[in-house]
Enzyme design. Structure first.
Site, PDB file in Angstrom:
ATOM      1  N   HIS A   1       7.592   6.691  -0.620  1.00 43.58           N
ATOM      2  CA  HIS A   1       7.532   6.644  -2.088  1.00 43.58           C
ATOM      3  C   HIS A   1       8.109   7.919  -2.723  1.00 43.58           C
ATOM      4  O   HIS A   1       7.600   8.381  -3.751  1.00 43.58           O
ATOM      5  CB  HIS A   1       6.098   6.432  -2.577  1.00 43.58           C
ATOM      6  CG  HIS A   1       5.473   5.143  -2.130  1.00 43.58           C
ATOM      7  ND1 HIS A   1       5.478   4.014  -2.904  1.00 43.58           N
ATOM      8  CD2 HIS A   1       4.846   4.804  -0.977  1.00 43.58           C
ATOM      9  CE1 HIS A   1       4.856   3.035  -2.243  1.00 43.58           C
ATOM     10  NE2 HIS A   1       4.474   3.494  -1.076  1.00 43.58           N
TER      11      HIS A   1
ATOM     12  N   ASN B   1       1.037  -1.746  -4.994  1.00 43.63           N
ATOM     13  CA  ASN B   1       2.463  -2.084  -4.847  1.00 43.63           C
ATOM     14  C   ASN B   1       2.804  -3.279  -5.724  1.00 43.63           C
ATOM     15  O   ASN B   1       1.914  -3.924  -6.282  1.00 43.63           O
ATOM     16  CB  ASN B   1       2.772  -2.450  -3.393  1.00 43.63           C
ATOM     17  CG  ASN B   1       2.953  -1.226  -2.497  1.00 43.63           C
ATOM     18  OD1 ASN B   1       3.142  -0.112  -2.971  1.00 43.63           O
ATOM     19  ND2 ASN B   1       2.895  -1.445  -1.201  1.00 43.63           N
TER      20      ASN B   1
ATOM     21  N   HIS C   1      -4.574   8.905  -4.831  1.00 39.11           N
ATOM     22  CA  HIS C   1      -5.390   8.749  -3.615  1.00 39.11           C
ATOM     23  C   HIS C   1      -6.298   7.523  -3.804  1.00 39.11           C
ATOM     24  O   HIS C   1      -7.089   7.510  -4.764  1.00 39.11           O
ATOM     25  CB  HIS C   1      -6.226  10.011  -3.426  1.00 39.11           C
ATOM     26  CG  HIS C   1      -7.051  10.016  -2.173  1.00 39.11           C
ATOM     27  ND1 HIS C   1      -7.028   9.004  -1.233  1.00 39.11           N
ATOM     28  CD2 HIS C   1      -7.919  10.934  -1.699  1.00 39.11           C
ATOM     29  CE1 HIS C   1      -7.857   9.300  -0.246  1.00 39.11           C
ATOM     30  NE2 HIS C   1      -8.408  10.462  -0.505  1.00 39.11           N
TER      31      HIS C   1
ATOM     32  N   TYR D   1      -4.122  10.466   2.144  1.00 41.23           N
ATOM     33  CA  TYR D   1      -3.566  10.948   0.873  1.00 41.23           C
ATOM     34  C   TYR D   1      -3.903  12.406   0.577  1.00 41.23           C
ATOM     35  O   TYR D   1      -3.060  13.157   0.119  1.00 41.23           O
ATOM     36  CB  TYR D   1      -3.970  10.003  -0.272  1.00 41.23           C
ATOM     37  CG  TYR D   1      -3.210   8.677  -0.184  1.00 41.23           C
ATOM     38  CD1 TYR D   1      -3.445   7.794   0.863  1.00 41.23           C
ATOM     39  CD2 TYR D   1      -2.236   8.329  -1.101  1.00 41.23           C
ATOM     40  CE1 TYR D   1      -2.740   6.604   0.982  1.00 41.23           C
ATOM     41  CE2 TYR D   1      -1.523   7.136  -0.995  1.00 41.23           C
ATOM     42  CZ  TYR D   1      -1.785   6.276   0.052  1.00 41.23           C
ATOM     43  OH  TYR D   1      -1.083   5.109   0.176  1.00 41.23           O
TER      44      TYR D   1
HETATM   45 FE1  HDE Z   1       0.632   4.712   0.834  1.00 45.50          FE
HETATM   46  N1  HDE Z   1       1.040   6.675   1.100  1.00 45.50           N
HETATM   47  N2  HDE Z   1      -0.002   4.589   2.754  1.00 45.50           N
HETATM   48  N3  HDE Z   1       0.367   2.682   0.689  1.00 45.50           N
HETATM   49  N4  HDE Z   1       1.304   4.752  -1.013  1.00 45.50           N
HETATM   50  C1  HDE Z   1       1.568   7.479   0.167  1.00 45.50           C
HETATM   51  O1  HDE Z   1       0.747   9.626  -0.319  1.00 45.50           O
HETATM   52  C2  HDE Z   1      -0.271   5.646   3.550  1.00 45.50           C
HETATM   53  C3  HDE Z   1      -0.097   1.835   1.635  1.00 45.50           C
HETATM   54  C4  HDE Z   1       1.314   3.739  -1.929  1.00 45.50           C
HETATM   55  O2  HDE Z   1       3.478   7.464  -6.618  1.00 45.50           O
HETATM   56  C5  HDE Z   1       1.572   8.923   0.587  1.00 45.50           C
HETATM   57  O3  HDE Z   1       0.901  11.113  -2.006  1.00 45.50           O
HETATM   58  C6  HDE Z   1      -0.861   5.208   4.789  1.00 45.50           C
HETATM   59  C7  HDE Z   1      -0.405   0.548   1.080  1.00 45.50           C
HETATM   60  C8  HDE Z   1       1.918   4.171  -3.164  1.00 45.50           C
HETATM   61  O4  HDE Z   1       2.629   9.214  -5.634  1.00 45.50           O
HETATM   62  C9  HDE Z   1       0.939   8.879   1.978  1.00 45.50           C
HETATM   63  C10 HDE Z   1      -0.906   3.841   4.718  1.00 45.50           C
HETATM   64  C11 HDE Z   1      -0.093   0.647  -0.244  1.00 45.50           C
HETATM   65  C12 HDE Z   1       2.263   5.501  -2.943  1.00 45.50           C
HETATM   66  C13 HDE Z   1       0.630   7.417   2.143  1.00 45.50           C
HETATM   67  C14 HDE Z   1      -0.378   3.460   3.433  1.00 45.50           C
HETATM   68  C15 HDE Z   1       0.387   1.976  -0.469  1.00 45.50           C
HETATM   69  C16 HDE Z   1       1.867   5.830  -1.602  1.00 45.50           C
HETATM   70  C17 HDE Z   1       2.901   9.620   0.483  1.00 45.50           C
HETATM   71  C18 HDE Z   1      -1.415   2.854   5.753  1.00 45.50           C
HETATM   72  C19 HDE Z   1      -0.201  -0.457  -1.315  1.00 45.50           C
HETATM   73  C20 HDE Z   1       2.967   6.429  -3.907  1.00 45.50           C
HETATM   74  C21 HDE Z   1       2.774  10.566  -0.683  1.00 45.50           C
HETATM   75  C22 HDE Z   1      -2.666   3.171   6.343  1.00 45.50           C
HETATM   76  C23 HDE Z   1      -1.566  -0.841  -1.566  1.00 45.50           C
HETATM   77  C24 HDE Z   1       2.004   7.118  -4.819  1.00 45.50           C
HETATM   78  C25 HDE Z   1       1.409  10.491  -1.106  1.00 45.50           C
HETATM   79  C26 HDE Z   1       2.765   8.002  -5.778  1.00 45.50           C
HETATM   80  C27 HDE Z   1       2.021   7.105  -1.031  1.00 45.50           C
HETATM   81  C28 HDE Z   1       0.004   6.960   3.226  1.00 45.50           C
HETATM   82  C29 HDE Z   1      -0.235   2.105   3.047  1.00 45.50           C
HETATM   83  C30 HDE Z   1       0.823   2.390  -1.773  1.00 45.50           C
HETATM   84  C31 HDE Z   1       1.757   9.462   3.120  1.00 45.50           C
HETATM   85  C32 HDE Z   1      -1.287   6.114   5.934  1.00 45.50           C
HETATM   86  C33 HDE Z   1      -0.994  -0.663   1.816  1.00 45.50           C
HETATM   87  C34 HDE Z   1       2.115   3.357  -4.416  1.00 45.50           C
HETATM   88  O5  HDE Z   1      -0.256   9.605   2.019  1.00 45.50           O
END
Ligand code: HDE
Length: 719
Positions: free
Chosen positions: A82, A155, A346, A369
């Protein structure tokens, strides 16, 4: 004032409070002299300090060193996923209280306008990548509530690729540029992604969505948002309901064509960012309604799928979406870095009345997060950045650390204490303290996948079968495109084999495009499952599925009753019919559309009645892909000029190919006859020829329909 009173007086529900809080940090340079970071006035910002006219620069030049040092450290690590995002401020207001289900104050008090900051993003590409990549879009909302920050980090697709957090790094590594040559940027059309997918059948449902037009939105303002996981609502009595969150855009859900997306990526890689910015600047505030699907706790096992499985959605046909409030985005950030880049979301930022479920993907996110902010923002004090601060105060005994901003007064940084009068004290439940849902948990520690998660294809099938014919064709085209980019034949074969579980027509057509005869895979399909799980289990799950089609999954059923904020290209040249041009322009603007004049040059265009029009673009500086519909200004003279402009013909042909509405003013045959439109005009409701009384009405209705996807084949292959 006691601390308790203090807490109450700081509690604010005023929508402007977050914005006004942010204003305290805005630097206003008006009528100010340039200074160093120590406040010293600078009287020469053009030259460094030198030993003589042509001499070496002196190390002593602290002003130069301060400036360069700061510049050297201007970047922070971009988000792992993202990275590319656009943000906006706004507010959320409830239509009706959800007090029956949750005690969250921002979901029970209809008088409150809760400030929000939203960040939309693509997932795979880097921060500088194109907006129009085929990708999932992040839809993250931070609510600055009177009980602390609540983040709904969702999402634009309601399910996810994988079921367990353990697989997230693998998924992301597979989709990111390949590690040896760092190719391709912001694209899933490559070997490593499809290699992984071909071995992870649980991804097939999300693959259907990601290969659909949902992954190439027309605008961030025209996407749905989903919380994805099942969450819990907890009411005052402690009773639990399961809940799925939805955001429904008031403008409907619309997409562009894939060919168009690839061209936009070159013409305007900031297409979505610009569109969001411009809409807000012009007062066309984007709006989404919040919807919830609520399921009583006792109904947890009533479904054919597991509510904890993030690769499943709850069809709206089974549990209707209850619309409960509206979010309006009404202010662009003042500074991209300070706000959009530094915002830290988060899923674990919760308020009382909302809780997690045991969805194993969500549980893994709860660790990730905060951890990622530590490396991205470099400090455990990231909550002190203006964009991340709750509008209620923060009162605890956490101290120090890199770039601590808060100046904590007094001796006491521990609890319990007497020296600080016992403050800050533990809040009682009645004061809004958070208590986890009192869920009963007993069982054995186990590293395994629940057998209730062993159904990878039934909802993938439901999604594909529920699409309109053009939408199905777009999915077939997208998978064929992506797999044609894959170099390893066995990967293509494995994916086509998996498609046979979803729909034979889909598998056969993709197979045909790739020269592959689809073959059902044999043996165990998924490494994550115990060896005794075999393919026939998948088939029996599909057979059991009671819902065969769900209209809610198709974009063809979306809102099509308005043309608000649609961008309309008016192609004009000297001699253009002024009256007809003005009538259409005024009518479109009355309905909320935005008209752009496009001419061979930026020189003022003299019309047939001598009034002039000022062009916004030239035919060479823009392209039809940046607009929703095209109108060719009427008039013989103007047409004679435009008929000699290859860019004008190309403009119309491209809009035609991408299934847009095209209006021709009267006496435009000179241009019309040179375009591809002449092939199908009589059979095409979105080609509107001037001169008739109902021209304006027909044009507006056609733009509201967005595109005539059903005529794509006819427009591209005229018989
Ligand atoms: Fe994320 N995800 N994600 N994700 N995610 C991040 O956090 C992660 C997942 C989502 O505009 C990171 O601050 C793991 C699902 C959005 O700043 C990180 C897993 C969904 C955004 C991270 C998931 C999301 C992130 C990268 C699986 C939809 C952007 C930067 C266990 C429900 C937020 C940050 C923004 C961002 C980890 C799965 C949505 C790396 C480990 C499912 C919208 O922490």
């Amino acid at each position: 004032m006691t601390n308790k009173q203090n807490l109450k007086s700081k509690t604010t529900s005023d929508e402007s409070s977050k914005v006004s809080q942010l204003q305290q940090f805005v630097t206003d340079n008006a009528e100010k002299a340039l200074t160093t970071n120590q406040g010293l006035k600078i009287n020469d910002n053009q030259n460094s300090l030198k030993s003589s006219d042509r001499g070496a620069t002196l190390l002593e030049d602290f002003i130069l060193r301060e400036k360069i040092t700061h510049f050297d450290h201007e970047r922070i690590p971009e988000r792992i996923v993202h990275a590319r995002g656009s943000g906006a401020h706004g507010y959320f207001q409830l239509y009706e209280s959800l007090g029956k289900y949750t005690k969250a104050k921002f979901l029970t008090n209809t008088n409150v306008k809760t400030p929000v900051f939203v960040r939309f993003s693509t997932v795979a590409g880097g921060a500088g990548s194109t907006d129009l990549a085929r990708d999932v879009r992040g839809f993250a909302v931070k609510f600055y509530t009177e009980e602390g920050n609540y983040d709904l980090v969702g999402n634009n697709i309601p399910v996810f690729f994988i079921q367990d957090a353990m697989k997230f790094p693998d998924l992301v590594h597979s989709v990111k540029p390949e590690p040896d040559n760092a190719i391709p940027q912001a694209a899933s059309a490559h070997d490593t992604f499809w290699d992984f997918i071909s071995l992870m059948p649980e991804a097939m449902h999300m693959i259907m969505w990601a290969m659909s037009d949902r992954a190439i939105p027309r605008s961030l303002r025209m996407m749905e948002g989903f919380g994805v996981h099942t969450f819990k609502f907890i009411n005052e009595e402690g009773k639990c309901h399961f809940v799925k969150f939805h955001w429904k855009p008031l403008l409907g859900v619309h997409a562009v064509a894939w060919d168009e997306a690839t061209i936009i990526s070159g013409k305007d890689p900031d297409f979505h960012r610009r569109d969001l910015w411009d809409a807000i600047e012009s007062g066309n505030f984007p709006e989404w309604e919040l919807g919830v699907q609520i399921i009583p706790e006792e109904d947890e096992f009533k479904f054919e799928f597991d509510l904890l499985d993030p690769t499943k959605l709850v069809p709206e046909e089974l549990v209707p979406v209850k619309i409960v409030g509206k979010m309006t985005l009404n202010k662009n950030p003042d500074n991209f870095f300070a706000e959009t880049e530094q915002v830290a979301f988060h899923p674990g930022h919760l308020v009382p009345g909302i809780d997690f479920t045991n969805d194993p993907l969500l549980q893994g996110r709860l660790f990730s997060y905060t951890d990622t902010q530590l490396s991205r923002l470099g400090t455990p004090n990231f909550h002190e950045l203006p964009i991340n601060r709750p509008v209620v105060g923060i009162h605890n005994n956490q101290r120090d650390g890199i770039t601590r901003h808060g100046i904590s007064k007094g001796k006491v940084s521990y609890e319990p204490n007497t020296l600080g009068g016992g403050c800050p004290f533990q809040a009682m439940m009645k004061d809004g303290g958070f208590t986890s849902h009192n869920e009963r948990v007993d069982g054995r520690k186990i590293r395994n996948r629940s057998s209730s998660f062993l159904d990878h294809f039934s909802q993938a099938k439901l999604f594909f079968d529920s699409q309109s014919k053009p939408e199905q064709q777009h999915i077939i085209d997208a998978i064929s495109f992506e797999l044609a980019k894959v170099q390893t034949v066995s990967i293509r074969e494995r994916v086509v084999g998996l498609l046979t579980y979803i729909n034979n027509d889909l598998a056969n057509k993709v197979g045909e495009n790739l020269g592959i005869t689809p073959q059902k895979p044999t043996g165990q399909l998924n490494m994550s499952y115990p060896a005794d799980a075999n393919p026939s289990d998948y088939e029996s799950k599909i057979m059991q599925m009671s819902l065969k089609k769900a209209d809610s999954l198709s974009m063809s059923k979306t809102v099509k009753d308005n043309i608000k904020t649609r961008q309309i290209a008016f192609i004009i040249a000297n001699g253009v019919d002024a009256k007809a041009t003005k009538i259409l322009k005024n009518s479109l603007e009355k309905e909320g559309a935005v008209v752009h004049f496009i001419a061979p040059t930026l020189a003022a265009v003299n019309s047939d009645d001598k009034t002039t029009f000022t062009p916004n673009h030239t035919l060479k500086s823009t392209s039809s892909v940046c607009f929703d519909a095209v109108y060719l200004g009427g008039g013989k003279d103007s047409s004679a000029i435009l008929a000699k402009c290859p860019e004008a013909i190309q403009f119309i042909n491209q809009a035609y190919k991408h299934c847009k509405t095209i209006g021709f003013g009267a006496d435009t045959e000179a241009v019309f006859d040179k375009t591809n439109v002449k092939n199908t005009k009589d059979k095409d409701p979105a080609v509107i020829i001037g001169g008739s009384d109902d021209f304006v009405k027909k044009f507006i209705e056609s733009v509201a329909n967005h595109r005539v996807w059903e005529l794509e084949d006819q427009r591209n292959n005229p018989s």
